[in-house]
Design an enzyme around this catalytic site. Sequence first.
Site, PDB file in Angstrom:
ATOM      1  CG  HIS A   1      -1.903  -1.093   1.262  1.00 54.63           C
ATOM      2  ND1 HIS A   1      -1.537  -2.387   1.613  1.00 54.63           N
ATOM      3  CD2 HIS A   1      -3.228  -1.127   0.984  1.00 54.63           C
ATOM      4  CE1 HIS A   1      -2.614  -3.158   1.550  1.00 54.63           C
ATOM      5  NE2 HIS A   1      -3.642  -2.420   1.177  1.00 54.63           N
TER       6      HIS A   1
ATOM      7  CG  ASP B   1     -25.043  22.985 -20.717  1.00 60.66           C
ATOM      8  OD1 ASP B   1     -25.621  21.979 -20.288  1.00 60.66           O
ATOM      9  OD2 ASP B   1     -23.879  23.274 -20.415  1.00 60.66           O
TER      10      ASP B   1
END
Length: 563
Positions: free
Chosen positions: A141, A356
């Site tokens: 990790h 839009d």
Amino acid sequence: MDPNVLFSAPSASNGGSRKNATLICAPTMAESLEKMKIDVSNAKDTGADVVEIRLDALNTFDPSQDLNTLLQHRPLPLLFTYRPKWEGGKYDGDENKRLDALRLAMELGADYIDVELQVAHQFFDSIRGKSFKTKVIVSSHNYQLTPSVEDLGNLVARIQATGADIVKIATTALDITDVARMFQIMVHSQVRRVCLVPFIGLVMGDRGLISRILCAKFGGYLTFGTLESGVISAPGQPTLKDLLYLYNLRQLGPDTKVYGLIGKPVGHSKSPKLFNEAFKSVGIDGVYLFLLVDDPANFLRAYSSTDFVGFSVTIPHKETALKCCDEVDPVAKSIGAVNCVIRRPTDGKLIGYNTDYVGAISAIEDGLRGKQNGSSTAVSPLAGKLFVVIGAGGAGKALAYGAKEKGARVVIANRTYDRARELADIIGGDALALADLGNYHPEDDMILANTTSIGMQPKVDETPISKSALKYYSLVFDAIYTPKMTRLLNEAEESGATIVTGFEMFLGQAYGQYENFTGLPAPKELFRRIVNYGKLLRSDRLSLHHNPRIRMVSTICICLHCL
């Protein structure tokens, strides 16, 4: 509410089939053994393949007794992890006792255990000559960053050399492009046999979310999905239900096309939920994702494969994204912003569109026509109206352009006056500093359109204009849809103005996005039915859950996206 009420996921039981072998693992971070047993049962019921038992989360732990209890009559395979603090876990005790517990889990028949790379050689030395059915995951990790492809490849080789049955690497995304390097390793591990054992490659953090979903497309052995939202064992984990029902993970495969919402922020958007259900309803092999992007140009360069085929674009990237396109639709070029980018399959070129302005202007026109008792003429009800646009970004440009095309007189109000002036000069309108908007009332019956994020969750108490100034407006539109009723709209309604919500705009602009993505006509009636159903869900979730007559089938879909 259970996502099955609205969304369906194929499974073996209902006739579906898996298109990938990626396992879904549900981690339990419960502090008591009893709660862990409940979590394992819930994971089974929800559809997990494996449960990760985080032993380091337990308040008290008796290895012999507790491991036996968990392993007896387990409904799912169990993965035991006993993560020390030095690898991001909670255990801070004697290291020998920790490894003893993992060895005991193997002896008792655990399906998987997870051992950290730092102690892997020591651990394998301690079990040498013994035979176990348990698969040993050796993990690494990195909570700081994602290394280079070369370094990741070297790390895979180091882990493999320990004798690991499964290689696991988890890194941290500082940018969404970091995930592309993990995908490279994942693909190479199969095609070029870089890794001779199964490979788990995940990138932590919100920018790494796509690694947890697309690992199923690229051949990852396992991904993690939490049982509860927010109860995570590593940063950026989605929920188990989202993996199954929102992203339809078990139906992802090598040929699955990737779509998504490019923006910052993106987490509040409804787009993945709506587009994914739409794709499923018509049998499109695609998945739509949140794409938390800092730099659109870098993102589009990193994900240039024809697997990544279409993107919605939201704040603050609409203008920048236009510059990344190889070709731009003339209307979008006039507006100076795109909200939709398609990768053309024939040559890989990026084509930009703007839907839009159609959605917003149509919704505002409908609101005005309703105010005029439904009268309809060839002339737009916006013709001659004074139309005030708050915001000079991509959405503001779209609204200003659309209003001007309809014959309105346009005024741009923006926090930065120079930006307002620049846009006003382009479209042939006037400019105003946002701070002066409260005192601006040259006439009555004006139109107001907010295209900024002022008032969006979580800052719902904010508004771009005082309530006292709203009496001069006959209609107020707010592009925000989270929340649907913003403070601006509530105060406008109280002041006697007609209001138009962001949902109306989203319906309008969604049609164009859907058609650009799929080449299919937008199912407009179905879209609106889902919006209306969504309102019912919010008002009475419990009664809907128990009423089978109003459960929606998977063929009903909607596609919306935020500005």
